[in-house]
Design a protein around this motif. Structure first.
Motif, PDB file in Angstrom:
ATOM      1  N   UNK A 142       0.837  -1.207   0.000  1.00  0.00           N
ATOM      2  CA  UNK A 142       0.000   0.000   0.000  1.00  0.00           C
ATOM      3  C   UNK A 142       0.869   1.254   0.000  1.00  0.00           C
ATOM      4  N   UNK A 143       1.963   1.243   0.757  1.00  0.00           N
ATOM      5  CA  UNK A 143       2.894   2.377   0.760  1.00  0.00           C
ATOM      6  C   UNK A 143       3.390   2.677  -0.650  1.00  0.00           C
ATOM      7  N   UNK A 144       3.704   1.629  -1.390  1.00  0.00           N
ATOM      8  CA  UNK A 144       4.178   1.807  -2.752  1.00  0.00           C
ATOM      9  C   UNK A 144       3.067   2.350  -3.644  1.00  0.00           C
ATOM     10  N   UNK A 145       1.859   1.839  -3.459  1.00  0.00           N
ATOM     11  CA  UNK A 145       0.717   2.275  -4.261  1.00  0.00           C
ATOM     12  C   UNK A 145       0.449   3.766  -4.067  1.00  0.00           C
ATOM     13  N   UNK A 146       0.498   4.226  -2.821  1.00  0.00           N
ATOM     14  CA  UNK A 146       0.164   5.631  -2.529  1.00  0.00           C
ATOM     15  C   UNK A 146       1.383   6.547  -2.596  1.00  0.00           C
ATOM     16  N   UNK A 147       2.553   5.982  -2.872  1.00  0.00           N
ATOM     17  CA  UNK A 147       3.751   6.795  -3.067  1.00  0.00           C
ATOM     18  C   UNK A 147       4.337   7.398  -1.808  1.00  0.00           C
ATOM     19  N   UNK A 148       4.183   6.715  -0.674  1.00  0.00           N
ATOM     20  CA  UNK A 148       4.689   7.261   0.593  1.00  0.00           C
ATOM     21  C   UNK A 148       5.739   6.365   1.254  1.00  0.00           C
ATOM     22  N   UNK A 162      -1.528  17.031   0.194  1.00  0.00           N
ATOM     23  CA  UNK A 162      -1.695  15.950  -0.774  1.00  0.00           C
ATOM     24  C   UNK A 162      -1.289  14.608  -0.209  1.00  0.00           C
ATOM     25  N   UNK A 163      -0.172  14.580   0.523  1.00  0.00           N
ATOM     26  CA  UNK A 163       0.291  13.328   1.111  1.00  0.00           C
ATOM     27  C   UNK A 163      -0.701  12.784   2.134  1.00  0.00           C
TER      28      UNK A 163
END
Length: 257
Positions: A142-148, A162-163
């Motif tokens: 999920x971290x990878x999916x949301x870019x965090x 945005x984050x």
């Protein structure tokens, strides 16, 4: 109790959401007027319309916050949403993200995603004790999916607007919902954040069905394949962005404002 996993065969093809003949009045004001809407499994649908068109009330009905005066609302072909409570609707696989992000400000990004798993009471006793390998992998995914991924240890309160929005979407994804309802996701975002949000939402379609309510027409144009226009509580028009934009009725009541 029917859970999300029981819907797998039910929603593989065709509509996942059936809203038919819905009506809602508040103190004599007709907020929803014979609303009929279908959303397919894996579809990304944008819903637009002027203020007071019924967009929020529609999502309130889907999530159990508001009960209609008449009509039907089904999730898949078997689950009558009007017979379920708000927590039960979340449990069968419908997640909602409100316009204002509601993250746990004093917890890290990782902890926010970890806490999101607590909605599954079978997971709750293991939280903060020891996550299984599969649970850690899911958080990493999920971290990878949301870019965090790079912000994993930052406090959520220190993230940009945005984050925070992406983190809240991630928290919903931890529940692995079939249907995501997303309310004005790019309000207050920078242009760059809007572009990343467009990529995020389009990447979710397919595995999830996504309904996006948004006022920013440039953003809608960047993600929409099918657009529904609401006006005075019912569907005014539906089709591609080009079809909707060139519809004289839509221009008159909304785009011509």
């Amino acid at each position: 109790m029917i859970r999300a996993k029981d819907l797998e065969l039910d929603v593989r093809h065709g509509p996942i959401l059936y809203l038919e003949g819905l009506n809602v009045s508040f103190d004599g004001f007709k907020a929803i007027d014979e609303l009929t809407l279908y959303v397919d499994a894996g579809e990304l649908r944008c819903v637009i319309g002027p203020n007071g068109a019924g967009k929020t009330t529609m999502m309130d009905i889907i999530t159990g916050k508001t009960r209609p005066d008449s009509g039907t609302a089904f999730f898949g072909q078997k689950i009558d949403l009007l017979k379920l409570s708000e927590p039960e609707i979340a449990e069968v696989g419908i997640g909602r993200k409100f316009q204002k992000p509601t993250v746990f400000e004093h917890h890290s990004v990782f902890e926010n995603l970890e806490l999101a798993m607590a909605a599954d009471k079978r997971v709750f006793p293991t939280l903060f004790a020891r996550l299984s390998g599969a649970q850690r992998e899911r958080i990493d995914e999920v971290l990878q999916t949301i870019g965090l991924t790079e912000q994993v240890h930052r406090e959520a309160g220190a993230l940009s607007h945005g984050q925070k929005q992406w983190l809240e979407i991630g928290m919903l994804l931890m529940q692995d919902p079939h249907l995501l309802l997303v309310d004005e996701p790019v309000a207050g975002m920078t242009h760059q954040e809007m572009e990343r949000t467009a990529k995020l939402l389009t990447s979710l379609a397919g595995r999830h069905s996504v309904v996006v309510v948004e006022h920013d027409m440039d953003f809608v144009r960047s993600i929409a394949k099918r657009v529904t226009v609401l006006h005075q509580g019912s569907v005014l028009a539906e089709g591609s962005m080009d079809e909707v934009q060139n519809d004289p009725r839509v221009i008159e009541v909304y785009l011509g404002e």
